[in-house]
Enzyme design. Structure first.
Site, PDB file in Angstrom:
ATOM      1  N   ARG A   1     -43.976  47.023 -68.720  1.00 37.96           N
ATOM      2  CA  ARG A   1     -45.117  46.316 -68.097  1.00 37.96           C
ATOM      3  C   ARG A   1     -46.219  46.026 -69.117  1.00 37.96           C
ATOM      4  O   ARG A   1     -47.404  46.093 -68.813  1.00 37.96           O
ATOM      5  CB  ARG A   1     -45.709  47.123 -66.927  1.00 37.96           C
TER       6      ARG A   1
ATOM      7  N   SER B   1     -46.749  47.161 -56.912  1.00 38.85           N
ATOM      8  CA  SER B   1     -47.040  48.489 -57.480  1.00 38.85           C
ATOM      9  C   SER B   1     -48.435  48.479 -58.101  1.00 38.85           C
ATOM     10  O   SER B   1     -48.708  47.666 -58.982  1.00 38.85           O
ATOM     11  CB  SER B   1     -46.027  48.837 -58.567  1.00 38.85           C
TER      12      SER B   1
ATOM     13  N   GLU C   1     -51.294  49.021 -63.022  1.00 36.59           N
ATOM     14  CA  GLU C   1     -50.488  47.873 -63.450  1.00 36.59           C
ATOM     15  C   GLU C   1     -51.276  46.593 -63.130  1.00 36.59           C
ATOM     16  O   GLU C   1     -51.138  45.582 -63.790  1.00 36.59           O
ATOM     17  CB  GLU C   1     -49.164  47.911 -62.656  1.00 36.59           C
TER      18      GLU C   1
HETATM   19  C1  LIG Z   1     -45.309  42.341 -53.199  1.00 34.40           C
HETATM   20  C2  LIG Z   1     -45.347  42.345 -54.707  1.00 34.40           C
HETATM   21  C3  LIG Z   1     -44.270  42.835 -55.408  1.00 34.40           C
HETATM   22  C4  LIG Z   1     -44.286  42.844 -56.827  1.00 34.40           C
HETATM   23  N1  LIG Z   1     -43.191  43.320 -57.485  1.00 34.40           N
HETATM   24  C5  LIG Z   1     -43.172  43.320 -58.833  1.00 34.40           C
HETATM   25  C6  LIG Z   1     -42.015  43.796 -59.536  1.00 34.40           C
HETATM   26  O1  LIG Z   1     -41.017  44.175 -58.947  1.00 34.40           O
HETATM   27  N2  LIG Z   1     -42.055  43.800 -60.880  1.00 34.40           N
HETATM   28  C7  LIG Z   1     -43.144  43.353 -61.576  1.00 34.40           C
HETATM   29  O2  LIG Z   1     -43.103  43.393 -62.821  1.00 34.40           O
HETATM   30  N3  LIG Z   1     -44.249  42.901 -60.947  1.00 34.40           N
HETATM   31  C8  LIG Z   1     -44.291  42.864 -59.600  1.00 34.40           C
HETATM   32  N4  LIG Z   1     -45.404  42.410 -58.933  1.00 34.40           N
HETATM   33  C9  LIG Z   1     -46.563  41.961 -59.708  1.00 34.40           C
HETATM   34  C10 LIG Z   1     -46.632  40.432 -59.940  1.00 34.40           C
HETATM   35  O3  LIG Z   1     -45.746  39.759 -59.086  1.00 34.40           O
HETATM   36  C11 LIG Z   1     -46.288  40.053 -61.377  1.00 34.40           C
HETATM   37  O4  LIG Z   1     -47.134  40.728 -62.278  1.00 34.40           O
HETATM   38  C12 LIG Z   1     -46.406  38.549 -61.629  1.00 34.40           C
HETATM   39  O5  LIG Z   1     -45.869  38.228 -62.891  1.00 34.40           O
HETATM   40  C13 LIG Z   1     -47.847  38.055 -61.568  1.00 34.40           C
HETATM   41  O6  LIG Z   1     -47.797  36.649 -61.613  1.00 34.40           O
HETATM   42  P1  LIG Z   1     -49.019  35.767 -61.140  1.00 34.40           P
HETATM   43  O7  LIG Z   1     -48.701  34.350 -61.499  1.00 34.40           O
HETATM   44  O8  LIG Z   1     -49.341  36.032 -59.742  1.00 34.40           O
HETATM   45  O9  LIG Z   1     -50.168  36.307 -62.112  1.00 34.40           O
HETATM   46  P2  LIG Z   1     -51.777  36.486 -61.823  1.00 34.40           P
HETATM   47  O10 LIG Z   1     -51.936  37.584 -60.857  1.00 34.40           O
HETATM   48  O11 LIG Z   1     -52.295  35.138 -61.430  1.00 34.40           O
HETATM   49  O12 LIG Z   1     -52.249  36.870 -63.230  1.00 34.40           O
HETATM   50  C14 LIG Z   1     -51.890  38.095 -63.818  1.00 34.40           C
HETATM   51  C15 LIG Z   1     -52.425  38.146 -65.254  1.00 34.40           C
HETATM   52  O13 LIG Z   1     -51.758  37.154 -66.038  1.00 34.40           O
HETATM   53  C16 LIG Z   1     -52.695  36.214 -66.578  1.00 34.40           C
HETATM   54  N5  LIG Z   1     -52.037  34.905 -66.533  1.00 34.40           N
HETATM   55  C17 LIG Z   1     -51.432  34.329 -65.460  1.00 34.40           C
HETATM   56  N6  LIG Z   1     -50.880  33.153 -65.819  1.00 34.40           N
HETATM   57  C18 LIG Z   1     -51.147  32.976 -67.130  1.00 34.40           C
HETATM   58  C19 LIG Z   1     -50.844  31.941 -68.076  1.00 34.40           C
HETATM   59  N7  LIG Z   1     -50.147  30.853 -67.754  1.00 34.40           N
HETATM   60  N8  LIG Z   1     -51.302  32.100 -69.359  1.00 34.40           N
HETATM   61  C20 LIG Z   1     -52.015  33.186 -69.726  1.00 34.40           C
HETATM   62  N9  LIG Z   1     -52.334  34.198 -68.878  1.00 34.40           N
HETATM   63  C21 LIG Z   1     -51.884  34.093 -67.598  1.00 34.40           C
HETATM   64  C22 LIG Z   1     -53.922  36.327 -65.704  1.00 34.40           C
HETATM   65  O14 LIG Z   1     -55.094  35.915 -66.416  1.00 34.40           O
HETATM   66  C23 LIG Z   1     -53.905  37.795 -65.340  1.00 34.40           C
HETATM   67  O15 LIG Z   1     -54.463  38.539 -66.402  1.00 34.40           O
HETATM   68  C24 LIG Z   1     -45.414  42.363 -57.525  1.00 34.40           C
HETATM   69  C25 LIG Z   1     -46.512  41.856 -56.813  1.00 34.40           C
HETATM   70  C26 LIG Z   1     -46.474  41.844 -55.416  1.00 34.40           C
HETATM   71  C27 LIG Z   1     -47.640  41.254 -54.667  1.00 34.40           C
END
Ligand SMILES: Cc1cc2nc3c(=O)[nH]c(=O)nc-3n(C[C@H](O)[C@H](O)[C@H](O)COP(=O)(O)OP(=O)(O)OC[C@H]3O[C@@H](n4cnc5c(N)ncnc54)[C@H](O)[C@@H]3O)c2cc1C
Length: 337
Positions: free
Chosen positions: A164, A238, A333
């Site tokens: 992570r 998580s 996380e």
């Molecule tokens: C129900 C649920 C289950 C999940 N299960 C998992 C799992 O099994 N495994 C896991 O690893 N994660 C899991 N997650 C966490 C999440 O899905 C991941 O971390 C995902 O990659 C976040 O993507 P996002 O586009 O929503 O990012 P955001 O929440 O929008 O951003 C997260 C971070 O990334 C940065 N960011 C986003 N896009 C960019 C970009 N294009 N360039 C630069 N920086 C950027 C943001 O500034 C922020 O710091 C889960 C979340 C939920 C709600």
């Protein structure tokens, strides 16, 4: 390219926290990212890059330009007998990408089905689930340097992926906007069904030689049964990472708590954070509009109308009690804002 003012971020974060962005814009192309970065510089605005908002906790209004990345597209950019290289826009939904791979019989991401969020955020924390992390299928990414506005390519090594973790959460935090990610996917699938719950689900269905679609279906079924759906109840998956402790510390904990689960890795023994939180008495606890999920204590939830600060405070209390009971520090996380 339109910059809006005072926009509620409620629809843009899976925790369902109602905070505002002072400025808000959507970029659908690399050029638009560049133009908006330039604009932010001209207006002397701090910047926050938003994907699907599934790994953030909003604790305040964001006095910045919130730039939502919606760059789309799947392009086949390389092919050999063994594998394909697929270049994906950072704004593509991660699960849509997984489905695209399954339809085309490209193997490697099926265990990562149903993870919320965008492709562009996937390298940020090297997303992982059910025994697979994206670093295993990652080839390179393209990102714009927020200072120089120049496009740069990052290899897997340069991303410094860990559990992570990536360089983008540390030395290069807030320096780059990821615009595209290129994945190397296998044409000859080597199925990863080692994870207990996957094996069990396949066995229940009587599947002995699973396809990547079977694995994906199993993962989707397991996730739906275990994790709260953010469309129904606010959460960010998580909340904490699973800690790894030394073998010595593990033995010490085991002498007091014989049932402690432990999974050896290269750094020691990984203990499920969910177990520690449950032992500390937090499972299913509700405090007004927020709480700890009743089945999965690693997930903090917003029942509706909850505040980010309250969730942050709850997470601190959980960290303190786990530290007091087990001498283990839990690291979040989720990204706090
Ligand atoms: C129900 C649920 C289950 C999940 N299960 C998992 C799992 O099994 N495994 C896991 O690893 N994660 C899991 N997650 C966490 C999440 O899905 C991941 O971390 C995902 O990659 C976040 O993507 P996002 O586009 O929503 O990012 P955001 O929440 O929008 O951003 C997260 C971070 O990334 C940065 N960011 C986003 N896009 C960019 C970009 N294009 N360039 C630069 N920086 C950027 C943001 O500034 C922020 O710091 C889960 C979340 C939920 C709600």
């Amino acid at each position: 390219m339109n910059i809006q003012e005072n926009i509620s971020l409620l629809p843009f974060n899976t925790f369902g926290i109602d905070k505002n962005a002072r400025f808000f814009a959507i970029a659908k192309t690399t050029e638009e990212v560049n133009q908006l970065l330039l604009k932010a510089k001209e207006m002397d605005l701090p910047l926050f890059i938003l994907g699907g908002g599934s790994n953030i906790l909003l604790t305040r209004n964001i006095e910045a330009l919130v730039l939502k990345i919606e760059i789309k597209g799947f392009d086949l950019v390389g092919e050999s007998d063994k594998d394909v290289l697929v270049k994906v826009g950072a704004g593509e939904n991660w699960h849509d990408f997984v489905m695209h791979c399954i339809q085309n019989n490209y193997a490697g991401v099926e265990n990562l089905s149903l993870i919320p969020g965008t492709v562009g955020a996937s390298p940020m924390q090297n997303i992982g689930a059910y025994g697979v992390e994206i670093k295993e299928v990652f080839d390179h990414l393209e990102a714009i340097d927020r200072n120089t506005l120049k496009l740069r390519t990052f290899s897997s090594e340069e991303c410094e992926f860990g559990y992570r973790e990536s360089v983008f959460k540390h030395e290069l935090k807030d320096r780059f906007v990821i615009t595209h990610v290129v994945f190397r996917l296998s044409k000859t699938s080597h199925i990863n069904a080692e994870y207990g719950a996957i094996r069990q689900t396949l066995a229940e269905k009587g599947i002995q030689s699973p396809t990547i679609k079977d694995i994906s279906d199993a993962v989707i079924e397991i996730r739906r049964s275990k994790l709260p759906d953010p469309a129904i109840i606010g959460n960010a998956g998580s909340f904490f990472k699973n800690p790894t402790v030394s073998v010595l510390s593990f033995e010490k904990i085991k002498s007091e708590f014989p049932n402690v689960p432990g999974f050896p890795n290269e750094d020691g023994i990984k203990i499920p954070a969910a177990w520690l939180i449950e032992q500390a008495g937090w499972k299913g606890k509700r405090f007004g509009n927020i709480g700890v999920h009743q089945f999965q204590p690693l997930v903090l939830i917003n029942y509706g109308g909850g505040d980010g600060i309250e969730i942050k405070d709850l997470s601190k209390k959980i960290q303190d009690s786990v530290q007091e009971k087990f001498h283990i520090i839990l690291h979040p996380e989720v990204n706090f804002l």
